[in-house]
Design a protein around this motif. Sequence first.
Motif, PDB file in Angstrom:
ATOM      1  N   MET A 404       0.846  -1.193   0.000  1.00 39.06           N
ATOM      2  CA  MET A 404       0.000   0.000   0.000  1.00 39.06           C
ATOM      3  C   MET A 404       0.882   1.243   0.000  1.00 39.06           C
ATOM      4  N   ILE A 405       0.363   2.326  -0.582  1.00 36.98           N
ATOM      5  CA  ILE A 405       1.189   3.523  -0.753  1.00 36.98           C
ATOM      6  C   ILE A 405       1.264   4.335   0.543  1.00 36.98           C
ATOM      7  N   CYS A 406       2.292   5.170   0.619  1.00 38.11           N
ATOM      8  CA  CYS A 406       2.451   6.088   1.747  1.00 38.11           C
ATOM      9  C   CYS A 406       1.254   7.047   1.810  1.00 38.11           C
ATOM     10  N   GLY A 407       1.025   7.598   3.011  1.00 33.96           N
ATOM     11  CA  GLY A 407      -0.181   8.389   3.204  1.00 33.96           C
ATOM     12  C   GLY A 407       0.029   9.862   3.432  1.00 33.96           C
ATOM     13  N   PHE A 408       1.221  10.402   3.134  1.00 31.31           N
ATOM     14  CA  PHE A 408       1.441  11.807   3.471  1.00 31.31           C
ATOM     15  C   PHE A 408       0.652  12.741   2.555  1.00 31.31           C
ATOM     16  N   GLY A 409       0.342  13.938   3.102  1.00 33.21           N
ATOM     17  CA  GLY A 409      -0.439  14.909   2.348  1.00 33.21           C
ATOM     18  C   GLY A 409      -1.872  14.459   2.159  1.00 33.21           C
ATOM     19  N   ASP A 410      -2.509  14.984   1.131  1.00 28.89           N
ATOM     20  CA  ASP A 410      -3.925  14.678   0.864  1.00 28.89           C
ATOM     21  C   ASP A 410      -4.067  13.335   0.160  1.00 28.89           C
ATOM     22  N   THR A 411      -3.660  12.285   0.840  1.00 26.39           N
ATOM     23  CA  THR A 411      -3.653  10.947   0.231  1.00 26.39           C
ATOM     24  C   THR A 411      -4.565  10.006   0.993  1.00 26.39           C
ATOM     25  N   HIS A 412      -5.319   9.200   0.269  1.00 25.18           N
ATOM     26  CA  HIS A 412      -5.992   8.060   0.868  1.00 25.18           C
ATOM     27  C   HIS A 412      -5.190   6.821   0.481  1.00 25.18           C
ATOM     28  N   PRO A 413      -4.427   6.264   1.415  1.00 25.69           N
ATOM     29  CA  PRO A 413      -3.578   5.113   1.056  1.00 25.69           C
ATOM     30  C   PRO A 413      -4.395   3.967   0.491  1.00 25.69           C
ATOM     31  N   SER A 414      -3.858   3.372  -0.556  1.00 27.03           N
ATOM     32  CA  SER A 414      -4.525   2.245  -1.208  1.00 27.03           C
ATOM     33  C   SER A 414      -3.462   1.438  -1.923  1.00 27.03           C
ATOM     34  N   TYR A 415      -3.891   0.370  -2.559  1.00 27.51           N
ATOM     35  CA  TYR A 415      -2.958  -0.395  -3.370  1.00 27.51           C
ATOM     36  C   TYR A 415      -2.639   0.386  -4.636  1.00 27.51           C
ATOM     37  N   LEU A 416      -1.439   0.212  -5.120  1.00 29.79           N
ATOM     38  CA  LEU A 416      -0.957   1.017  -6.235  1.00 29.79           C
ATOM     39  C   LEU A 416      -1.770   0.750  -7.502  1.00 29.79           C
ATOM     40  N   ASN A 417      -2.164   1.813  -8.153  1.00 30.82           N
ATOM     41  CA  ASN A 417      -2.840   1.719  -9.448  1.00 30.82           C
ATOM     42  C   ASN A 417      -1.895   1.068 -10.461  1.00 30.82           C
ATOM     43  N   THR A 418      -2.375   0.050 -11.149  1.00 31.62           N
ATOM     44  CA  THR A 418      -1.512  -0.616 -12.139  1.00 31.62           C
ATOM     45  C   THR A 418      -1.862  -0.237 -13.568  1.00 31.62           C
ATOM     46  N   ASN A 419      -2.813   0.692 -13.749  1.00 35.74           N
ATOM     47  CA  ASN A 419      -3.193   1.071 -15.112  1.00 35.74           C
ATOM     48  C   ASN A 419      -2.031   1.696 -15.871  1.00 35.74           C
ATOM     49  N   PHE A 420      -1.181   2.485 -15.160  1.00 30.69           N
ATOM     50  CA  PHE A 420      -0.088   3.131 -15.908  1.00 30.69           C
ATOM     51  C   PHE A 420       0.960   2.117 -16.351  1.00 30.69           C
ATOM     52  N   PHE A 421       1.065   0.984 -15.679  1.00 26.58           N
ATOM     53  CA  PHE A 421       1.954  -0.068 -16.177  1.00 26.58           C
ATOM     54  C   PHE A 421       1.388  -0.659 -17.475  1.00 26.58           C
TER      55      PHE A 421
END
Length: 922
Positions: A404-421
């Motif tokens: 899961m991604i880091c949560g700093f700033g205006d982030t809702h941590p979630s699993y990484l989006n794989t669409n850009f791959f």
Amino acid sequence: MRQFLLGLCLLCLLNNASGQENGREIPLPEKMPQEHPRVLTTPDEKQDTWELIKKEKWAKDVFNKLKERTEVYTKLTDAQPAWLLFRLAMYWKSHATEVYVKGENYDHAGGEKAPYPTVRYTGTRGTAATHGRPKLADVVPYDDDENGNVTFCNNALPERPLESVHPSKTGRNIESLNREILGIACDAAFLYWMTDEEKFAKLAAGVFDTYMTGIYYRNVPIDLNHGHQQTLVGLTSFEVIHEDALHIVVPLYDFLYNYLRTNYPEKMDIYAGAFKKWADNIIANGVPHNNWDLLQARYIMNVGLVLEDNKEYADGKGREYYIDYVLNRSSIRQWSLTRLADYGFDSTTGIWAECPGYSSVVINDYANFANQFDNNLKYDLVKAMPVLSKAVAATPQYLFPNRMICGFGDTHPSYLNTNFFIRMIQNAQANGKTEQENYFTALLKCLNPEIDNEKGEKNNVRVSVNSFFEDKPLSLSPKVKAGKIEDYVSPLFYAPNVSWLVQRNGMHPRHSLMISLNASEGNHMHANGISMELYGKGYVLGPDAGIGLTLYSGLDYAEYYSQFPSHNTVCVDGISSYPVMKSNHSFDLLSCFPASAEPGKEFTSVTYSNVYFREPESRADQTRMMSIVTTSPETGYYVDVFRSRKERGGDKMHDYFYHNLGQVMTLTAADGTDLNLQPTEELAFAGAHLYGYSYLYDKKVAATSKDVKATFIIDMKDKGGDDIVMNLWMKGEPDREVFTALSPMTEGLSRTPGMPYNIKEQPTLTFVARQHGEAWTRPFVAVYEPSTKKEPSAIQSVSYFDAEETVLKDFAGICVKSKNRRTDYIFSLSDATQTATYRGMKVKADYAIISNEYAGNRTLFLGNGTQLVAPRVTVHTDQAGNVLLEKKQGKWYILSSVPCTVVINGKKIKSGITSQLTLLPV
């Protein structure tokens, strides 16, 4: 593949247009196809789409469902031709041309009466609403009373009765209603293109003509406050990045173009004018330096693709004009793709200059643009902008060991989006780039193992026109195996353009440790000083708090979630703060180990970083030294030494905040004795402190100079009963108070699946250490260790020592004894040119670890230093550097950033710079 491009060259007629930028340009096609459709597909591909439907079960299922649900409305319009279109939210009676807003709320409509009904404006910028939209069948026909109200459902009453209500009470539901109706029309337009059945064309054309004519005769809203909102408003939404109706009307028009040209020839200029008005407003408004720019660019690009050539319009603004605006031109609020990339991407790291949640959006948008360029322009955007590939490849750096991604700033941590791959793979396949294809295929299979099991078959495909085009199945090379996540992340990774640093000792979801350290550089950042997140036993145990219940427009965001007290940081005098959102307050990286490097480097048993931050509100100097010490393949701990003092003195207090997941917290003296915690009203706004302090409640305090220990327990009874514990030891100091408290729930993780308890209903366990006066010579010195009931704490004791000889008053010494008979002596100095000694050990460095020998193993580490003296071992360097010296099963290994001299049991060995642990000839 679409035959969109006949040749590539620079379009000379636009060279002298305003806004033309110097430097590299992305060329436009010399000629463009004149037939429609041309955005999602082409006329030549209709047969391919039919073949797809015949061949693929998912495609047949999607097509049949599209047709079935659309025919519901064609039957209704057989009996009542205007049944669907008269449910559009329009100014049916007033034909208002002007819309007036007050800041983020709709006020009223008026102006001259247009010759046709105009499109009704939405209610608010935010989503909060007292009244919701009715079901489509319950929408009042031609809903537009003399007061400008709409007839919507009262959400507060049973059965949600319909009421006449001012639009400002309806949130964004007016937009939503119109998008639903336009979506039905878009489906019908696609079905007409596929089947030539006129019933679908009639349904689609009526809605499209009514809506687009209404756009043409409606003007951009006017903000009665004359504020910032005036630069953000769109024609249908308070933000030009939410002109989502455009994503629907572009393909609707594209599929229906030939029918409209035959049956509505007199309206074609109006439709084109409406599209151009929409695009011009998006160019004029918005924000150029962050994710907004790309969202705006996508709208403008789609308008450009669907319009005819420049020469077809009297104003000369057609296809080439709008496409070139996206690629190569910039205005004050709309930058070109190249200028934005130069501004936002770090060319060294590939990291985008926003928090992880928004960075992922931007990278995905760029990747989608690359796909659109391949399909519509036959141009390799990734080749033209190599930083795009680097940026996509860098996204795994955001990952904790649980993926899961880091949560700093205006982030809702979630699993990484794989669409850009996927987009990088498609780009590689379209342009014959085997190396790129293999790299991202291995990465995609690593992070999404299920994709390799689909074998070209799509499951749970959304019933959408796009499913036949942009979302078609991806063909992956069976020869490429899934990569290992360790090959895509770095042991230490530093991204200065977002002031973010990561330390890892591995990527095992259960046993690895990771620190995410951040300040506030870039967009969508918080006022948090030097903030940290800590990982352990499958979860981010010390998380960032999140954004708030109503995102960054809410009061809880402004007062708490974006402010110091919600973060794992140190707040000075109760006043530490600075501007959030676009922030320019970074930390300086003073020293670290290992060096920030490309992915795939060897993980080390010791990592550390030492950073400096100037807190602007209190004019305080702060440093934070954080380290991971690995004591076995399954165990390890964190070290945190936080120094803080005001530049001019007069320090009132320094508050060390730490928040942890869990339902139970204990706080005792380090020896287990009771601290006699008492209820308190301290930690409050009272006293001219931040509002955020008042969000803490159920507070208890003890004034003590004793060393303390806190435990945070996650009750895992619903997850197998293996309770997770974060153990925290902190050195005591004179004039110190320690608190337990409850904070607002960890909103950032409230949407995360698989959490061990209901995050949204559980307040966050909070520990606060308050140092009265300065906290530089009396720093906050802490050790953290995650453990579980089945994997109990590996630490036997934590104690502290003072240097026997040193000129530094702020020295910190820690002794950590492990149950495996390992003992670590940890030295932290604020000045690496000074020396500290203790029991025959001597250190001249920022940071050092000296362990004993146990079972043939030993660890010695010199951090940004020149001298380390330990029993039977010395390390000396001529210049400050990092040296890791380890004994493993009787053999000595070294990893050094500078040449050094090592003496082991009287034997002198000279070592050069090494890039990995290297066997020493001892």
